[in-house]
Design a protein around this motif. Sequence first.
Motif, PDB file in Angstrom:
ATOM      1  N   MET A  47      14.892   3.787 -28.253  1.00  0.00           N
ATOM      2  CA  MET A  47      16.149   3.431 -27.605  1.00  0.00           C
ATOM      3  C   MET A  47      15.918   2.468 -26.449  1.00  0.00           C
ATOM      4  O   MET A  47      16.654   1.491 -26.276  1.00  0.00           O
ATOM      5  CB  MET A  47      16.846   4.687 -27.063  1.00  0.00           C
ATOM      6  N   GLY A  48      14.897   2.738 -25.639  1.00  0.00           N
ATOM      7  CA  GLY A  48      14.612   1.874 -24.502  1.00  0.00           C
ATOM      8  C   GLY A  48      14.252   0.463 -24.933  1.00  0.00           C
ATOM      9  O   GLY A  48      14.700  -0.518 -24.331  1.00  0.00           O
ATOM     10  N   ALA A  49      13.453   0.356 -25.991  1.00  0.00           N
ATOM     11  CA  ALA A  49      13.054  -0.965 -26.475  1.00  0.00           C
ATOM     12  C   ALA A  49      14.241  -1.713 -27.080  1.00  0.00           C
ATOM     13  O   ALA A  49      14.461  -2.893 -26.796  1.00  0.00           O
ATOM     14  CB  ALA A  49      11.930  -0.833 -27.499  1.00  0.00           C
ATOM     15  N   VAL A  50      15.026  -1.043 -27.899  1.00  0.00           N
ATOM     16  CA  VAL A  50      16.201  -1.676 -28.512  1.00  0.00           C
ATOM     17  C   VAL A  50      17.205  -2.098 -27.450  1.00  0.00           C
ATOM     18  O   VAL A  50      17.840  -3.142 -27.560  1.00  0.00           O
ATOM     19  CB  VAL A  50      16.859  -0.725 -29.544  1.00  0.00           C
ATOM     20  N   GLY A  51      17.300  -1.303 -26.393  1.00  0.00           N
ATOM     21  CA  GLY A  51      18.231  -1.611 -25.311  1.00  0.00           C
ATOM     22  C   GLY A  51      17.733  -2.680 -24.355  1.00  0.00           C
ATOM     23  O   GLY A  51      18.364  -2.947 -23.333  1.00  0.00           O
ATOM     24  N   GLY A  52      16.600  -3.295 -24.660  1.00  0.00           N
ATOM     25  CA  GLY A  52      16.093  -4.371 -23.817  1.00  0.00           C
ATOM     26  C   GLY A  52      15.285  -3.897 -22.625  1.00  0.00           C
ATOM     27  O   GLY A  52      15.030  -4.662 -21.699  1.00  0.00           O
ATOM     28  N   GLN A  53      14.870  -2.639 -22.639  1.00  0.00           N
ATOM     29  CA  GLN A  53      14.125  -2.073 -21.517  1.00  0.00           C
ATOM     30  C   GLN A  53      12.722  -1.648 -21.942  1.00  0.00           C
ATOM     31  O   GLN A  53      12.212  -0.622 -21.478  1.00  0.00           O
ATOM     32  CB  GLN A  53      14.888  -0.867 -20.956  1.00  0.00           C
ATOM     33  N   ALA A  54      12.099  -2.408 -22.827  1.00  0.00           N
ATOM     34  CA  ALA A  54      10.806  -2.003 -23.381  1.00  0.00           C
ATOM     35  C   ALA A  54       9.750  -1.790 -22.297  1.00  0.00           C
ATOM     36  O   ALA A  54       9.060  -0.762 -22.294  1.00  0.00           O
ATOM     37  CB  ALA A  54      10.315  -3.034 -24.399  1.00  0.00           C
ATOM     38  N   ASP A  55       9.624  -2.722 -21.359  1.00  0.00           N
ATOM     39  CA  ASP A  55       8.602  -2.587 -20.317  1.00  0.00           C
ATOM     40  C   ASP A  55       8.901  -1.412 -19.392  1.00  0.00           C
ATOM     41  O   ASP A  55       8.007  -0.632 -19.052  1.00  0.00           O
ATOM     42  CB  ASP A  55       8.471  -3.873 -19.508  1.00  0.00           C
ATOM     43  N   ALA A  56      10.160  -1.273 -18.992  1.00  0.00           N
ATOM     44  CA  ALA A  56      10.540  -0.160 -18.112  1.00  0.00           C
ATOM     45  C   ALA A  56      10.345   1.182 -18.825  1.00  0.00           C
ATOM     46  O   ALA A  56       9.930   2.163 -18.206  1.00  0.00           O
ATOM     47  CB  ALA A  56      11.989  -0.316 -17.655  1.00  0.00           C
ATOM     48  N   THR A  57      10.629   1.222 -20.126  1.00  0.00           N
ATOM     49  CA  THR A  57      10.431   2.444 -20.907  1.00  0.00           C
ATOM     50  C   THR A  57       8.960   2.822 -20.936  1.00  0.00           C
ATOM     51  O   THR A  57       8.594   3.982 -20.728  1.00  0.00           O
ATOM     52  CB  THR A  57      10.959   2.251 -22.338  1.00  0.00           C
ATOM     53  N   LYS A  58       8.107   1.845 -21.175  1.00  0.00           N
ATOM     54  CA  LYS A  58       6.661   2.092 -21.211  1.00  0.00           C
ATOM     55  C   LYS A  58       6.173   2.583 -19.850  1.00  0.00           C
ATOM     56  O   LYS A  58       5.391   3.535 -19.765  1.00  0.00           O
ATOM     57  CB  LYS A  58       5.925   0.813 -21.609  1.00  0.00           C
ATOM     58  N   GLU A  59       6.646   1.955 -18.779  1.00  0.00           N
ATOM     59  CA  GLU A  59       6.239   2.369 -17.429  1.00  0.00           C
ATOM     60  C   GLU A  59       6.704   3.794 -17.128  1.00  0.00           C
ATOM     61  O   GLU A  59       5.955   4.586 -16.550  1.00  0.00           O
ATOM     62  CB  GLU A  59       6.790   1.397 -16.395  1.00  0.00           C
ATOM     63  N   ALA A  60       7.920   4.145 -17.526  1.00  0.00           N
ATOM     64  CA  ALA A  60       8.430   5.501 -17.293  1.00  0.00           C
ATOM     65  C   ALA A  60       7.597   6.520 -18.075  1.00  0.00           C
ATOM     66  O   ALA A  60       7.252   7.585 -17.547  1.00  0.00           O
ATOM     67  CB  ALA A  60       9.896   5.585 -17.702  1.00  0.00           C
ATOM     68  N   PHE A  61       7.267   6.188 -19.318  1.00  0.00           N
ATOM     69  CA  PHE A  61       6.433   7.085 -20.118  1.00  0.00           C
ATOM     70  C   PHE A  61       5.067   7.270 -19.457  1.00  0.00           C
ATOM     71  O   PHE A  61       4.576   8.393 -19.334  1.00  0.00           O
ATOM     72  CB  PHE A  61       6.251   6.556 -21.539  1.00  0.00           C
TER      73      PHE A  61
END
Length: 84
Positions: A47-61
């Motif tokens: 969801m994070g990647a599809v929503g355009g937040q791939a880098d932020a999603t990876k950092e949060a993980f």
Amino acid sequence: MGLSKFSANIAYTSDEGCKYESKFKQNPSTPEADKVLLDTIEHLAWMGAVGGQADATKEAFERGHKQGVDRRAYLDGLNKDPQQ
């Protein structure tokens, strides 16, 4: 330490009005709670990647992963015999 039960309900609406709901729960094809948790994490990352937040999603993980590893080490330390 593993999970014995896990479920999650996810519902969201995109900026463009697209709605999505999903339930992650144990069932006969996925009886293991740990697998249901991992499926949920994978979906959230998607969801994070599809929503355009791939880098932020990876950092949060990665932040959550580090915090979890640190906490696991702390908990493991509590269970050690002080005589060792």
